[in-house]
Scaffold this motif. Sequence first.
Motif, PDB file in Angstrom:
ATOM      1  N   ILE A 225       0.849  -1.187   0.000  1.00 54.48           N
ATOM      2  CA  ILE A 225       0.000   0.000   0.000  1.00 54.48           C
ATOM      3  C   ILE A 225       0.887   1.240   0.000  1.00 54.48           C
ATOM      4  N   LEU A 226       0.566   2.211  -0.840  1.00 56.94           N
ATOM      5  CA  LEU A 226       1.278   3.477  -0.833  1.00 56.94           C
ATOM      6  C   LEU A 226       0.607   4.382   0.190  1.00 56.94           C
ATOM      7  N   SER A 227       1.234   4.541   1.350  1.00 64.87           N
ATOM      8  CA  SER A 227       0.636   5.294   2.443  1.00 64.87           C
ATOM      9  C   SER A 227       1.098   6.747   2.418  1.00 64.87           C
ATOM     10  N   VAL A 228       0.182   7.670   2.774  1.00 64.07           N
ATOM     11  CA  VAL A 228       0.553   9.084   2.905  1.00 64.07           C
ATOM     12  C   VAL A 228       1.015   9.391   4.321  1.00 64.07           C
ATOM     13  N   PHE A 229       0.904   8.418   5.217  1.00 59.29           N
ATOM     14  CA  PHE A 229       1.311   8.608   6.612  1.00 59.29           C
ATOM     15  C   PHE A 229       2.758   8.156   6.775  1.00 59.29           C
ATOM     16  N   GLN A 230       3.658   8.913   6.165  1.00 55.44           N
ATOM     17  CA  GLN A 230       5.069   8.582   6.230  1.00 55.44           C
ATOM     18  C   GLN A 230       5.884   9.790   5.769  1.00 55.44           C
TER      19      GLN A 230
END
Length: 321
Positions: A225-230
């Motif tokens: 998953i490409l997470s924006v929380f990083q």
Amino acid sequence: MYKVKILDIKEFQQTKDVWSNLVLAMNIPSIFCTWEWVYTWWEHFGRDYEPVILFVYKDTGLVGILPLAYQKTRNGALIGRKLSYCGSIELYPDHLDIICSKEDAEQCLDAVFEFLKIKYKEWDVLSISLLSEGSNILDYLNKRSSIFGMNVEQTSVAPFIALSGSFDGYLSNFGSKKRYNLKKKQRRLYEQGYEYSGCNNTLENNYGLEAIFELHKQRAEKKNILSVFQGKDIFEFHNAFSQRVNKNDCLWLRFISNGDEAIAAFYGFAFGGHLFYYQLGIDPKWESYSPGTVLFYDVINEAFSKGLKEFDFLRGSEEYK
């Protein structure tokens, strides 16, 4: 008479108390509309924007706030001028709205749109996203759809639990098999030496955020998953914000842990009687023990015990929500 003023940065810095009072008067007092959230966003991401913080006054009293930010956008050779809600692009908040009471909403928005039409014209597109169905902005625009050239799109749902009665009463809404399985998962995990815990001081909160980011990263990588929380900017924002709100018991960092080892982590905010669930981290190696389910079980139980009114899952149609 309602009048609008754009704040400069110095004034923005000094408005915390009056801002906070207005947020608590909102239909849904959203943590993502607070001075702490918006100002911390400005400190970490404001380099890409020009602030357009609109204060609405009735006579001499402040009755409304709409925190906007101006940014030039490029599409090939074309350059556009865009106004958006502060923090809505980088941080994915929910329940955004004009910050005011229901009674003042229509007059405040009349004044804001008149100001943007007549006095502040340095924009081509006004993008207000992440509104709730019951938001004053959405209600206002829907009533005036023939006047404004606009598109309204429903992008997601935000499930919630009304925390009325007791936790046992809430569990009674599930079938007996579901209740048995929930308690079995909790018992099975805790028999491995793990327990439900929270953070109580600044040092622990720093550790807690690091644990949440790391566990979230591990799970995202396993699920591809490409997470924006990083990323450094996002972590530094949340670290600074958590320090600002920790002192008033707003910050909720909760874990399933054994000593220094956390295998599931919950990150949320208690504000205005609501518990906003923002992010979760789970150690993929322990997924067979359902630590995320157990953690939600314990967090919701604690929310009931502390007399909160609502557990808000925020945006998302995931099955567990």
